[in-house]
Design an enzyme around this catalytic site. Sequence first.
Site, PDB file in Angstrom:
ATOM      1  N   ASP A  22      -7.441  -6.237   7.143  1.00 52.24           N
ATOM      2  CA  ASP A  22      -8.756  -6.008   6.543  1.00 52.24           C
ATOM      3  C   ASP A  22      -9.126  -4.531   6.596  1.00 52.24           C
ATOM      4  OD1 ASP A  22      -9.034  -8.693   6.019  1.00 52.24           O
ATOM      5  OD2 ASP A  22     -10.251  -9.110   7.794  1.00 52.24           O
ATOM      6  N   HIS A  63      12.801   5.964  -0.134  1.00 55.86           N
ATOM      7  CA  HIS A  63      11.630   6.328   0.664  1.00 55.86           C
ATOM      8  C   HIS A  63      11.842   6.091   2.158  1.00 55.86           C
ATOM      9  CE1 HIS A  63       7.504   7.238   1.538  1.00 55.86           C
ATOM     10  NE2 HIS A  63       7.222   6.005   1.934  1.00 55.86           N
ATOM     11  N   SER A  85       5.913   9.236   5.638  1.00 57.20           N
ATOM     12  CA  SER A  85       5.002   8.637   4.667  1.00 57.20           C
ATOM     13  C   SER A  85       3.546   8.817   5.120  1.00 57.20           C
ATOM     14  CB  SER A  85       5.370   7.164   4.478  1.00 57.20           C
ATOM     15  OG  SER A  85       4.771   6.620   3.325  1.00 57.20           O
TER      16      SER A  85
END
Length: 261
Positions: free
Chosen positions: A181, A240, A90
């Site tokens: 973040d 996936h 991925s």
Amino acid sequence: MHLHCIDTGASGEESPALPLIVLHGLFGSADNWRSHIKQWQSGRRVVAVDLRNHGRSPHVEGMRYAAMASDVIALLDDLGIERFDLLGHSMGGKVAMTLARSNPARVAHLIVADIAPVAYDHGHDDVFAAMRRVEAGEPTSRRDAMALMAEEIEDAATRQFLATNLLRGDDGVMYWRVGLDEISAGYEDIIAPPDGDRPFEGPALLIRGGASPYVQDRHRDSVDAVMSNVEWQTLKGAGHWLHAEQPDAFRDAVNRFTTVS
């Protein structure tokens, strides 16, 4: 930048196989690959990397693929690994493609798992919402954190996967070990194509899940433009997370492709 990794070290150094470098996907970590590492380490050195803002690696601004590939190269230089086989799943597959394009002489075999070198649409809004809900809720148990995530994410397997990133602070509150973040701020770069302006011409294998939407036949031209000597393999019925859903078939594909004859 000093990335954390799981390094089996000398256990496979007498094997003719090159070291295998493993790069996880978004919100994953080297720990997710421990069962595969256990199988591979008897025959070769394995280095599973925590990419920036993941696992035990530092939290820093920027999620450009060129930067993440440079992080990995710096780690391998520190470990004294010059030439290697490279596996990425991925997001880690995009890091791997970027690294192979910028350092082709160092990559003997490139294996990309269920990702194409294309831009994807926003697909993690529910994940970010669930993780932010946990942050705001300050749960004191994994069970409470899972319940908070369930308010945003219906799929239990996804919640279980995300929960591998939960740690307990000194105050008893569960918190995310990922740089949430930094990942959120860099998300547009994560869903972008890998960096690089030339194809990797070495041997490459693209393993896709037959039930996954991430790699489709329409992506063939884009794949060929990045990996000009690529072989495709489909694991029928796998989604996936194909390496977790069909571990034996996945590992067999990697072993076959990287075997030294």
